[in-house]
Design a protein around this motif. Structure first.
Motif, PDB file in Angstrom:
ATOM      1  N   GLU A  31      -5.431   5.251  19.545  1.00  0.00           N
ATOM      2  CA  GLU A  31      -4.072   5.502  19.063  1.00  0.00           C
ATOM      3  C   GLU A  31      -3.079   4.406  19.415  1.00  0.00           C
ATOM      4  O   GLU A  31      -2.042   4.254  18.762  1.00  0.00           O
ATOM      5  CB  GLU A  31      -3.551   6.851  19.580  1.00  0.00           C
ATOM      6  N   ARG A  32      -3.385   3.588  20.423  1.00  0.00           N
ATOM      7  CA  ARG A  32      -2.475   2.497  20.782  1.00  0.00           C
ATOM      8  C   ARG A  32      -2.278   1.501  19.625  1.00  0.00           C
ATOM      9  O   ARG A  32      -1.307   0.764  19.595  1.00  0.00           O
ATOM     10  CB  ARG A  32      -2.979   1.761  22.021  1.00  0.00           C
ATOM     11  N   LEU A  33      -3.217   1.500  18.671  1.00  0.00           N
ATOM     12  CA  LEU A  33      -3.073   0.608  17.513  1.00  0.00           C
ATOM     13  C   LEU A  33      -1.778   0.871  16.755  1.00  0.00           C
ATOM     14  O   LEU A  33      -1.211  -0.041  16.146  1.00  0.00           O
ATOM     15  CB  LEU A  33      -4.262   0.785  16.564  1.00  0.00           C
ATOM     16  N   ALA A  34      -1.286   2.114  16.792  1.00  0.00           N
ATOM     17  CA  ALA A  34      -0.077   2.464  16.052  1.00  0.00           C
ATOM     18  C   ALA A  34       1.161   1.790  16.629  1.00  0.00           C
ATOM     19  O   ALA A  34       2.204   1.736  15.963  1.00  0.00           O
ATOM     20  CB  ALA A  34       0.116   3.983  16.039  1.00  0.00           C
ATOM     21  N   ARG A  35       1.077   1.266  17.840  1.00  0.00           N
ATOM     22  CA  ARG A  35       2.224   0.575  18.433  1.00  0.00           C
ATOM     23  C   ARG A  35       2.383  -0.840  17.880  1.00  0.00           C
ATOM     24  O   ARG A  35       3.413  -1.481  18.088  1.00  0.00           O
ATOM     25  CB  ARG A  35       2.075   0.502  19.961  1.00  0.00           C
ATOM     26  N   LEU A  36       1.372  -1.324  17.186  1.00  0.00           N
ATOM     27  CA  LEU A  36       1.408  -2.679  16.636  1.00  0.00           C
ATOM     28  C   LEU A  36       1.994  -2.682  15.233  1.00  0.00           C
ATOM     29  O   LEU A  36       1.809  -1.733  14.468  1.00  0.00           O
ATOM     30  CB  LEU A  36      -0.004  -3.269  16.586  1.00  0.00           C
ATOM     31  N   ARG A  37       2.681  -3.758  14.889  1.00  0.00           N
ATOM     32  CA  ARG A  37       3.110  -3.994  13.522  1.00  0.00           C
ATOM     33  C   ARG A  37       2.378  -5.232  13.040  1.00  0.00           C
ATOM     34  O   ARG A  37       2.446  -6.290  13.688  1.00  0.00           O
ATOM     35  CB  ARG A  37       4.629  -4.193  13.443  1.00  0.00           C
ATOM     36  N   THR A  38       1.667  -5.096  11.942  1.00  0.00           N
ATOM     37  CA  THR A  38       0.839  -6.195  11.461  1.00  0.00           C
ATOM     38  C   THR A  38       1.160  -6.500  10.009  1.00  0.00           C
ATOM     39  O   THR A  38       1.603  -5.633   9.244  1.00  0.00           O
ATOM     40  CB  THR A  38      -0.653  -5.846  11.589  1.00  0.00           C
ATOM     41  N   HIS A  39       0.933  -7.742   9.627  1.00  0.00           N
ATOM     42  CA  HIS A  39       1.123  -8.152   8.236  1.00  0.00           C
ATOM     43  C   HIS A  39       0.059  -9.171   7.874  1.00  0.00           C
ATOM     44  O   HIS A  39      -0.154 -10.144   8.610  1.00  0.00           O
ATOM     45  CB  HIS A  39       2.502  -8.768   8.023  1.00  0.00           C
ATOM     46  N   LEU A  40      -0.601  -8.938   6.759  1.00  0.00           N
ATOM     47  CA  LEU A  40      -1.595  -9.873   6.242  1.00  0.00           C
ATOM     48  C   LEU A  40      -1.036 -10.542   4.996  1.00  0.00           C
ATOM     49  O   LEU A  40      -0.740  -9.872   4.002  1.00  0.00           O
ATOM     50  CB  LEU A  40      -2.906  -9.164   5.906  1.00  0.00           C
ATOM     51  N   ASP A  41      -0.883 -11.862   5.047  1.00  0.00           N
ATOM     52  CA  ASP A  41      -0.485 -12.644   3.874  1.00  0.00           C
ATOM     53  C   ASP A  41      -1.726 -12.831   3.005  1.00  0.00           C
ATOM     54  O   ASP A  41      -2.671 -13.537   3.396  1.00  0.00           O
ATOM     55  CB  ASP A  41       0.076 -13.990   4.322  1.00  0.00           C
ATOM     56  N   TYR A  75       1.509   2.176  -0.629  1.00  0.00           N
ATOM     57  CA  TYR A  75       1.125   1.427   0.570  1.00  0.00           C
ATOM     58  C   TYR A  75      -0.292   0.889   0.426  1.00  0.00           C
ATOM     59  O   TYR A  75      -1.139   1.469  -0.260  1.00  0.00           O
ATOM     60  CB  TYR A  75       1.162   2.324   1.816  1.00  0.00           C
ATOM     61  N   ARG A  76      -0.527  -0.224   1.119  1.00  0.00           N
ATOM     62  CA  ARG A  76      -1.889  -0.715   1.334  1.00  0.00           C
ATOM     63  C   ARG A  76      -2.072  -0.920   2.834  1.00  0.00           C
ATOM     64  O   ARG A  76      -1.104  -1.078   3.589  1.00  0.00           O
ATOM     65  CB  ARG A  76      -2.140  -2.013   0.573  1.00  0.00           C
ATOM     66  N   TYR A  77      -3.324  -0.938   3.255  1.00  0.00           N
ATOM     67  CA  TYR A  77      -3.695  -1.100   4.658  1.00  0.00           C
ATOM     68  C   TYR A  77      -4.708  -2.242   4.729  1.00  0.00           C
ATOM     69  O   TYR A  77      -5.918  -2.015   4.673  1.00  0.00           O
ATOM     70  CB  TYR A  77      -4.297   0.199   5.201  1.00  0.00           C
ATOM     71  N   PRO A  78      -4.234  -3.484   4.832  1.00  0.00           N
ATOM     72  CA  PRO A  78      -5.153  -4.621   4.744  1.00  0.00           C
ATOM     73  C   PRO A  78      -6.242  -4.635   5.813  1.00  0.00           C
ATOM     74  O   PRO A  78      -7.363  -5.062   5.551  1.00  0.00           O
ATOM     75  CB  PRO A  78      -4.228  -5.832   4.888  1.00  0.00           C
ATOM     76  N   VAL A  79      -5.916  -4.156   7.020  1.00  0.00           N
ATOM     77  CA  VAL A  79      -6.902  -4.108   8.099  1.00  0.00           C
ATOM     78  C   VAL A  79      -7.059  -2.661   8.523  1.00  0.00           C
ATOM     79  O   VAL A  79      -6.091  -1.998   8.893  1.00  0.00           O
ATOM     80  CB  VAL A  79      -6.482  -4.967   9.305  1.00  0.00           C
ATOM     81  N   THR A 117      -3.658 -14.911   6.476  1.00  0.00           N
ATOM     82  CA  THR A 117      -3.190 -15.001   7.855  1.00  0.00           C
ATOM     83  C   THR A 117      -2.657 -13.647   8.293  1.00  0.00           C
ATOM     84  O   THR A 117      -1.763 -13.080   7.657  1.00  0.00           O
ATOM     85  CB  THR A 117      -2.094 -16.069   7.992  1.00  0.00           C
ATOM     86  N   LEU A 118      -3.225 -13.130   9.379  1.00  0.00           N
ATOM     87  CA  LEU A 118      -2.790 -11.861   9.958  1.00  0.00           C
ATOM     88  C   LEU A 118      -1.842 -12.149  11.114  1.00  0.00           C
ATOM     89  O   LEU A 118      -2.196 -12.897  12.036  1.00  0.00           O
ATOM     90  CB  LEU A 118      -3.990 -11.056  10.457  1.00  0.00           C
ATOM     91  N   ALA A 119      -0.646 -11.580  11.060  1.00  0.00           N
ATOM     92  CA  ALA A 119       0.327 -11.699  12.142  1.00  0.00           C
ATOM     93  C   ALA A 119       0.454 -10.343  12.832  1.00  0.00           C
ATOM     94  O   ALA A 119       0.559  -9.304  12.165  1.00  0.00           O
ATOM     95  CB  ALA A 119       1.683 -12.150  11.605  1.00  0.00           C
ATOM     96  N   SER A 168      -1.382  -1.280  10.788  1.00  0.00           N
ATOM     97  CA  SER A 168      -0.201  -0.707  10.149  1.00  0.00           C
ATOM     98  C   SER A 168      -0.189  -0.897   8.634  1.00  0.00           C
ATOM     99  O   SER A 168      -0.790  -1.829   8.098  1.00  0.00           O
ATOM    100  CB  SER A 168       1.063  -1.306  10.766  1.00  0.00           C
ATOM    101  N   PRO A 169       0.534  -0.001   7.947  1.00  0.00           N
ATOM    102  CA  PRO A 169       0.621  -0.075   6.482  1.00  0.00           C
ATOM    103  C   PRO A 169       1.587  -1.149   6.026  1.00  0.00           C
ATOM    104  O   PRO A 169       2.481  -1.565   6.760  1.00  0.00           O
ATOM    105  CB  PRO A 169       1.148   1.313   6.100  1.00  0.00           C
ATOM    106  N   GLU A 170       1.397  -1.587   4.779  1.00  0.00           N
ATOM    107  CA  GLU A 170       2.329  -2.511   4.143  1.00  0.00           C
ATOM    108  C   GLU A 170       2.886  -1.843   2.891  1.00  0.00           C
ATOM    109  O   GLU A 170       2.124  -1.488   1.976  1.00  0.00           O
ATOM    110  CB  GLU A 170       1.631  -3.819   3.782  1.00  0.00           C
ATOM    111  N   PRO A 171       4.205  -1.630   2.832  1.00  0.00           N
ATOM    112  CA  PRO A 171       4.800  -0.994   1.649  1.00  0.00           C
ATOM    113  C   PRO A 171       4.820  -1.943   0.467  1.00  0.00           C
ATOM    114  O   PRO A 171       4.986  -3.161   0.626  1.00  0.00           O
ATOM    115  CB  PRO A 171       6.216  -0.658   2.109  1.00  0.00           C
ATOM    116  N   LEU A 172       4.652  -1.390  -0.721  1.00  0.00           N
ATOM    117  CA  LEU A 172       4.673  -2.160  -1.961  1.00  0.00           C
ATOM    118  C   LEU A 172       5.676  -1.544  -2.920  1.00  0.00           C
ATOM    119  O   LEU A 172       5.810  -0.316  -2.994  1.00  0.00           O
ATOM    120  CB  LEU A 172       3.290  -2.170  -2.611  1.00  0.00           C
ATOM    121  N   GLU A 173       6.375  -2.389  -3.653  1.00  0.00           N
ATOM    122  CA  GLU A 173       7.255  -1.888  -4.713  1.00  0.00           C
ATOM    123  C   GLU A 173       6.450  -1.537  -5.955  1.00  0.00           C
ATOM    124  O   GLU A 173       6.752  -0.580  -6.663  1.00  0.00           O
ATOM    125  CB  GLU A 173       8.304  -2.949  -5.066  1.00  0.00           C
ATOM    126  N   ARG A 174       5.413  -2.327  -6.212  1.00  0.00           N
ATOM    127  CA  ARG A 174       4.551  -2.122  -7.372  1.00  0.00           C
ATOM    128  C   ARG A 174       3.219  -2.804  -7.091  1.00  0.00           C
ATOM    129  O   ARG A 174       3.118  -3.683  -6.236  1.00  0.00           O
ATOM    130  CB  ARG A 174       5.189  -2.682  -8.637  1.00  0.00           C
TER     131      ARG A 174
END
Length: 260
Positions: free
Chosen positions: A70-80, A12-16, A85-87, A20-26
């Motif tokens: 702790e409310r941050l854990a309710r969010l799902r985020t993705h950084l391209d 996993y990486r945590y861009p922000v 761009t953070l969604a 939330s974490p982003e899973p990686l295959e490699r």
């Protein structure tokens, strides 16, 4: 070399920081660096004194973080990482997005957190970034490693499931005995893709681990349970990459050098 057979089960990486974490295959690992894209950004909670022109490590309390927010854990985020761009998704729908390289994009994200965390802010939230800087909990650029057997030992004591993502690790390892990672301090781990990591520090756990990463509910007492049951509040280790290479899910941990 230790004879323990071990396998990388998740990456996993945590861009922000705090989001939330982003899973990686490699992912490639480079000597002296973090997992690419890990802790690239943070959200300032009130004036922090962070200077992008002269970045330095600061206490995590200066940023939005799970330990207090702790409310941050309710969010799902993705950084391209290509567009930066953070969604942000909340309650199953995308609420906002922004290009963090632009003033307008950062303002979009800052406006969201100004409302979402309104009662927890010490000042206007601000997106922070500096090229080459990692907003880690420690000053050095590190990889965090979680031993899944240690998480299982904690589950046995608690008598309830413990999501390993509570520990916000980069590499999750299966096959070591519980707490084997602590024996590796000062030693090295060799991965199948050629990377070598030197283990430098145990990870002392804070109240962020009490928060369910799926619901944002503060439902367990992880550091207190660790201390009562095992005599320490640690789970996982930090390691520095000393030789580069690729790591992938399913890779074997080829060698473990334990200091004498």
């Amino acid at each position: 070399m230790a004879s323990d057979q071990a396998t990388i089960r998740a990456i996993y990486r945590y861009p922000v920081k705090g989001l939330s974490p982003e899973p990686l295959e490699r992912t490639p690992l480079t000597a002296g660096e973090t997992v690419p894209g890990d802790r690239l950004y943070a959200i300032e909670n009130g004036p922090s004194g962070f200077d992008p022109a002269a970045p330095r490590h600061q206490p995590k309390a200066r940023y939005l973080m799970l330990m207090r927010n702790e409310r941050l854990a309710r969010l799902r985020t993705h950084l391209d990482l290509a567009s930066h761009t953070l969604a942000i998704t909340s309650d199953g729908r995308e609420t906002t997005s922004g290009d963090l390289r632009t003033s307008a994009g950062r303002q979009q994200i800052e406006s969201f957190f100004a409302k979402f965390c309104a009662d927890e802010l010490r000042g206007p939230p601000k997106v922070l970034h500096a090229p080459g800087h990692s907003f880690s909990d420690v000053a050095k650029k590190v990889i965090s490693i979680i031993n899944l057997a240690s998480v299982a030992a904690l589950e046995n004591v608690i008598g309830a499931p413990v999501n390993p993502l509570r520990f916000r690790g980069n590499l999750y390892v299966d096959g070591w005995p519980a707490w084997r990672e602590f024996d590796l301090l000062g030693g090295e781990i060799s991965l199948a893709g050629g990377a070598r990591l030197k283990v430098i520090k145990r990870i002392v756990r804070c109240a962020a681990t009490n928060v369910d990463p799926e619901t944002g509910v503060r439902d367990l007492s992880i550091p207190d349970t660790l201390m009562r049951s095992f005599g320490h509040a640690d789970c996982g280790v930090y390691a520095e990459v000393v030789a580069g290479g690729e790591v992938a899910i399913g890779n074997a941990v080829r060698g473990v050098q334990i200091p004498a």
